[in-house]
Motif scaffolding. Structure first.
Motif, PDB file in Angstrom:
ATOM      1  N   ALA A  97       0.847  -1.201   0.000  1.00  0.00           N
ATOM      2  CA  ALA A  97       0.000   0.000   0.000  1.00  0.00           C
ATOM      3  C   ALA A  97       0.876   1.242   0.000  1.00  0.00           C
ATOM      4  N   THR A  98       0.444   2.244  -0.760  1.00  0.00           N
ATOM      5  CA  THR A  98       1.064   3.568  -0.659  1.00  0.00           C
ATOM      6  C   THR A  98       0.058   4.470   0.038  1.00  0.00           C
ATOM      7  N   VAL A  99       0.501   5.041   1.154  1.00  0.00           N
ATOM      8  CA  VAL A  99      -0.397   5.785   2.047  1.00  0.00           C
ATOM      9  C   VAL A  99       0.133   7.205   2.194  1.00  0.00           C
ATOM     10  N   ARG A 100      -0.785   8.154   2.199  1.00  0.00           N
ATOM     11  CA  ARG A 100      -0.425   9.564   2.359  1.00  0.00           C
ATOM     12  C   ARG A 100       0.248   9.800   3.718  1.00  0.00           C
ATOM     13  N   LEU A 101       1.168  10.754   3.757  1.00  0.00           N
ATOM     14  CA  LEU A 101       1.784  11.156   5.029  1.00  0.00           C
ATOM     15  C   LEU A 101       1.601  12.653   5.249  1.00  0.00           C
ATOM     16  N   LEU A 102       1.565  13.049   6.500  1.00  0.00           N
ATOM     17  CA  LEU A 102       1.512  14.465   6.887  1.00  0.00           C
ATOM     18  C   LEU A 102       2.668  14.748   7.830  1.00  0.00           C
ATOM     19  N   ARG A 103       2.968  16.013   8.007  1.00  0.00           N
ATOM     20  CA  ARG A 103       3.965  16.380   9.013  1.00  0.00           C
ATOM     21  C   ARG A 103       3.401  16.055  10.399  1.00  0.00           C
ATOM     22  N   ALA A 104       4.185  15.370  11.206  1.00  0.00           N
ATOM     23  CA  ALA A 104       3.716  15.004  12.557  1.00  0.00           C
ATOM     24  C   ALA A 104       3.976  16.151  13.524  1.00  0.00           C
ATOM     25  N   PRO A 105       3.037  16.378  14.447  1.00  0.00           N
ATOM     26  CA  PRO A 105       3.322  17.388  15.475  1.00  0.00           C
ATOM     27  C   PRO A 105       4.352  16.836  16.447  1.00  0.00           C
ATOM     28  N   GLN A 106       5.045  17.710  17.154  1.00  0.00           N
ATOM     29  CA  GLN A 106       5.989  17.210  18.154  1.00  0.00           C
ATOM     30  C   GLN A 106       5.259  16.733  19.409  1.00  0.00           C
ATOM     31  N   ARG A 107       4.205  17.466  19.749  1.00  0.00           N
ATOM     32  CA  ARG A 107       3.546  17.145  21.017  1.00  0.00           C
ATOM     33  C   ARG A 107       2.020  17.127  20.873  1.00  0.00           C
ATOM     34  N   VAL A 108       1.394  16.533  21.899  1.00  0.00           N
ATOM     35  CA  VAL A 108      -0.072  16.428  21.929  1.00  0.00           C
ATOM     36  C   VAL A 108      -0.537  16.829  23.319  1.00  0.00           C
ATOM     37  N   GLY A 135     -10.387  14.690  23.838  1.00  0.00           N
ATOM     38  CA  GLY A 135      -9.927  15.499  22.714  1.00  0.00           C
ATOM     39  C   GLY A 135      -8.430  15.696  22.811  1.00  0.00           C
ATOM     40  N   ALA A 136      -7.799  15.924  21.664  1.00  0.00           N
ATOM     41  CA  ALA A 136      -6.353  16.154  21.667  1.00  0.00           C
ATOM     42  C   ALA A 136      -6.028  17.281  20.702  1.00  0.00           C
ATOM     43  N   VAL A 137      -5.109  18.141  21.134  1.00  0.00           N
ATOM     44  CA  VAL A 137      -4.650  19.245  20.281  1.00  0.00           C
ATOM     45  C   VAL A 137      -3.178  18.991  19.961  1.00  0.00           C
ATOM     46  N   TYR A 138      -2.830  19.035  18.690  1.00  0.00           N
ATOM     47  CA  TYR A 138      -1.440  18.866  18.256  1.00  0.00           C
ATOM     48  C   TYR A 138      -0.714  20.206  18.358  1.00  0.00           C
ATOM     49  N   HIS A 139       0.551  20.149  18.730  1.00  0.00           N
ATOM     50  CA  HIS A 139       1.326  21.391  18.745  1.00  0.00           C
ATOM     51  C   HIS A 139       2.813  21.083  18.710  1.00  0.00           C
ATOM     52  N   ASP A 140       3.606  22.091  18.445  1.00  0.00           N
ATOM     53  CA  ASP A 140       5.047  21.905  18.491  1.00  0.00           C
ATOM     54  C   ASP A 140       5.558  22.321  19.868  1.00  0.00           C
ATOM     55  N   ASN A 141       6.811  21.991  20.125  1.00  0.00           N
ATOM     56  CA  ASN A 141       7.363  22.161  21.471  1.00  0.00           C
ATOM     57  C   ASN A 141       7.099  23.524  22.076  1.00  0.00           C
ATOM     58  N   ASP A 142       7.242  24.559  21.247  1.00  0.00           N
ATOM     59  CA  ASP A 142       7.187  25.923  21.781  1.00  0.00           C
ATOM     60  C   ASP A 142       5.800  26.552  21.641  1.00  0.00           C
ATOM     61  N   ALA A 143       4.773  25.769  21.346  1.00  0.00           N
ATOM     62  CA  ALA A 143       3.465  26.384  21.073  1.00  0.00           C
ATOM     63  C   ALA A 143       2.326  25.620  21.740  1.00  0.00           C
ATOM     64  N   ALA A 144       2.461  25.343  23.029  1.00  0.00           N
ATOM     65  CA  ALA A 144       1.404  24.603  23.740  1.00  0.00           C
ATOM     66  C   ALA A 144       0.109  25.408  23.728  1.00  0.00           C
ATOM     67  N   ARG A 148     -20.442  20.713  19.860  1.00  0.00           N
ATOM     68  CA  ARG A 148     -19.838  22.050  19.826  1.00  0.00           C
ATOM     69  C   ARG A 148     -18.366  21.984  19.395  1.00  0.00           C
ATOM     70  N   VAL A 149     -17.593  21.093  20.030  1.00  0.00           N
ATOM     71  CA  VAL A 149     -16.161  21.061  19.703  1.00  0.00           C
ATOM     72  C   VAL A 149     -15.923  20.519  18.296  1.00  0.00           C
ATOM     73  N   LEU A 150     -16.849  19.676  17.829  1.00  0.00           N
ATOM     74  CA  LEU A 150     -16.729  19.187  16.447  1.00  0.00           C
ATOM     75  C   LEU A 150     -16.929  20.341  15.468  1.00  0.00           C
ATOM     76  N   THR A 151     -17.996  21.103  15.684  1.00  0.00           N
ATOM     77  CA  THR A 151     -18.299  22.215  14.775  1.00  0.00           C
ATOM     78  C   THR A 151     -17.195  23.255  14.799  1.00  0.00           C
ATOM     79  N   GLU A 152     -16.671  23.526  15.987  1.00  0.00           N
ATOM     80  CA  GLU A 152     -15.654  24.579  16.114  1.00  0.00           C
ATOM     81  C   GLU A 152     -14.241  24.069  15.820  1.00  0.00           C
ATOM     82  N   LEU A 153     -14.113  22.817  15.451  1.00  0.00           N
ATOM     83  CA  LEU A 153     -12.807  22.209  15.136  1.00  0.00           C
ATOM     84  C   LEU A 153     -11.787  22.475  16.251  1.00  0.00           C
ATOM     85  N   ARG A 154     -12.231  22.294  17.502  1.00  0.00           N
ATOM     86  CA  ARG A 154     -11.312  22.629  18.597  1.00  0.00           C
ATOM     87  C   ARG A 154     -10.194  21.615  18.766  1.00  0.00           C
ATOM     88  N   PHE A 155     -10.492  20.368  18.382  1.00  0.00           N
ATOM     89  CA  PHE A 155      -9.502  19.317  18.630  1.00  0.00           C
ATOM     90  C   PHE A 155      -9.023  18.703  17.322  1.00  0.00           C
TER      91      PHE A 155
END
Ligand SMILES: Cc1cc2nc3c(=O)[nH]c(=O)nc-3n(C[C@H](O)[C@H](O)[C@H](O)COP(=O)(O)OP(=O)(O)OC[C@H]3O[C@@H](n4cnc5c(N)ncnc54)[C@H](O)[C@@H]3O)c2cc1C
Length: 479
Positions: free
Chosen positions: A225-236, A283-292, A255-262
């Motif tokens: 299989a060839t599967v799409r890849l995305l840039r991974a966040p550093q943290r969650v 719910g989980a929010v992706y972020h990089d080290n310096d952007a919690a 509410r959180v689904l509509t507002e795309l909070r997670f």
């Protein structure tokens, strides 16, 4: 009595594994006709212990003894094996990690193709990975993460094979945004039921591509299989929120689904240990080290019982592997290998809350088990485009899974739960709900016809073209 039901009863009643007399051990089978002889690398075994191991799956509810187990090393080996099996009149089932729960990877007196040797990682580019179908998603992640890349959708449990989840859909916490794993497949190599090796994608053999993704192994064995890849966040940053009742959980989930909070959204109704239920949003929010992310703004205007909230900061890898903790807990309680009489469905958004409430009112915590759960969360349907992934016809749908981990595995309890699954499925179906075909109860061809609806005739036509002898993946009883 259906054959599933006979097998189910014989398994749960503990009928001894019946090893057919005759050939035992590893050998090259006698060849009838002009088909190529499977090469030694197809590694066919008639060994009773290996056949017994391939006669059950992770669900532990169905028992079907294969005549032989093969461990091929290449797609070419599989093609020869399939042609050979066809001449012998044997049905063939691929087995990835064997984590099916109702005999879907079994082949009664046929051939089970163990995919474990076909598990290489081939190429990784910034936007895609090409991987053999027998690899687990954990292996895929281990290969991509050092390059800062991830598949858009991972299943909660990463010990499943790439081919095994592409055969059913593959849903995870990011599915609202990214669809199913099948929506992120760019190309597949398959061996069809007439033993041909074909490549398919949206532009090459598109009809086969659309019937192999979530096609329950009916039209071909996926080899690569060839599967799409995305840039991974550093943290969650992971938020577990608890609610006093289903209504307040559902309102906040919407509410959180509509507002795309997670970036990831899931949820569950859990036994509270005292005969009642707890209502949980995850719910989980992706972020990089310096952007919690700021927790207060993520949780603004939500009505959860805030003092009970659990908020954790994890690396992306720790988060992706979090299910391993649960696996270890179940192993420590001797429950990882217990039977899994699960029911997995999607509910239409307009009736989801009421239907879930009514169904849960009829369940006891014993029906689910102390470590079990009822998965319940909304998804946007629009990201899911794989034709054979069937979903209710609404913009917002709800995952509704009864993940039973009952404290007992006696035959009568299992039979009752499987029967209850069938009745609940019919009720959900009448309300416009749809099955996720990882569920423990027998389905007949008529049920599948109903399940696939307007896709049925095209599916059947592709099946007839690529598997004219109807020999692939008999465990679903589709055709
Ligand atoms: C603990 C646990 C957690 C789970 N979590 C999730 C989850 O988060 N999301 C989700 O979507 N599902 C989940 N599932 C369900 C899981 O996706 C399916 O049971 C899946 O089919 C199992 O993958 P497997 O590799 O073990 O496949 P197997 O059980 O080996 O096979 C599954 C089916 O696919 C066929 N198959 C296997 N390999 C191939 C192939 N290469 N080509 C064609 N057909 C093939 C088999 O013949 C069989 O019919 C979970 C199951 C378990 C037990």
């Amino acid at each position: 009595m259906t054959s599933d039901r006979r097998s189910f009863l014989s398994a749960t009643l503990g009928v001894a594994t019946a090893i057919a007399s005759g050939t035992t051990g590893r050998s090259t089978p006698a060849i009838i006709g002009s088909v190529d002889e499977p090469s030694p690398s197809a590694d066919i075994s008639y060994d009773p212990a290996e056949r017994a191991a391939a006669a059950v799956d992770f669900g532990g509810l169905i028992h079907k003894q294969p005549r032989a187990v093969a461990r091929p090393a290449s797609a070419a080996d599989i093609a020869v094996l399939v042609r050979w099996a066809k001449l012998q009149g044997l049905k063939v089932a691929a087995r990835g990690q064997g984590h099916s729960i109702f005999g879907r990877a079994l082949s009664d007196d046929g051939v089970v193709i163990d995919m474990s040797k076909i598990s290489a990682i081939h190429h990784i580019q910034p936007d895609r990975i090409t991987v053999d179908a027998g690899a687990t998603w954990k292996r895929v992640l281990d290969a991509t993460l050092p390059r800062g890349l991830m598949p858009p959708v991972l299943t909660n449990y990463l010990g499943l094979s790439v081919g095994g989840t592409i055969a059913v859909g593959g849903i995870g916490g990011t599915s609202s945004r990214e669809g199913m794993q099948t929506d992120n497949v760019l190309e597949l190599d398959v061996v069809t039921g007439d033993g041909r090796e074909l490549t398919c994608s949206a532009t090459s053999n598109p009809d086969l591509f659309d019937r192999v993704r979530a096609g329950l192994g009916q039209c071909g064995i996926i080899t690569r299989a060839t599967v799409r890849l995305l840039r991974a966040p550093q943290r969650v940053r992971r938020f577990q929120l608890f609610y006093r009742d289903l209504a307040s959980l559902t309102a906040d989930q919407r509410r959180v689904l509509t507002e795309l909070r997670f970036d990831q959204l899931q949820g569950a109704v859990l036994p509270d240990g005292a005969g009642g239920w707890r209502y949980q949003l995850e719910g989980a929010v992706y972020h990089d080290n310096d952007a919690a992310p700021d927790g207060n703004s993520v949780l603004a205007r939500l009505s959860d019982e805030r003092s009970a909230a659990a908020i954790a900061g994890l690396t992306y890898r720790e988060d992706a592997l979090a299910f391993e903790k649960f696996e270890n807990l179940l192993r420590s309680k001797d429950q990882w290998r217990s039977p899994k009489p699960w029911l997995l469905t999607f509910l239409p958004g307009n009736v989801a809350e009421q239907l879930a409430r009514d169904i849960i009112a009829g369940l006891t915590s014993e029906d689910v088990g102390l470590f079990g759960r009822i998965t319940f969360y909304p998804m946007s349907r629009s990201a899911c485009r794989t034709p054979l992934v069937r979903l209710p016809e609404e913009d917002v749908i709800f995952v509704f899974n009864i993940i039973r981990l009952p404290p007992t595995n006696d035959a009568a309890t299992m039979e009752r739960m499987v029967g209850q699954n069938r009745m609940l499925y019919q009720r959900i179906r009448r309300a416009g709900g749809v099955l996720y075909p990882v569920s423990a109860f027998p389905m007949a061809s008529e049920d599948w016809k109903d399940h696939f609806g307007s896709h049925w005739s095209g599916f059947r036509e592709t099946k007839q073209r690529h598997d004219p002898a109807n020999m692939l993946t008999p465990g679903y009883n589709l055709f």
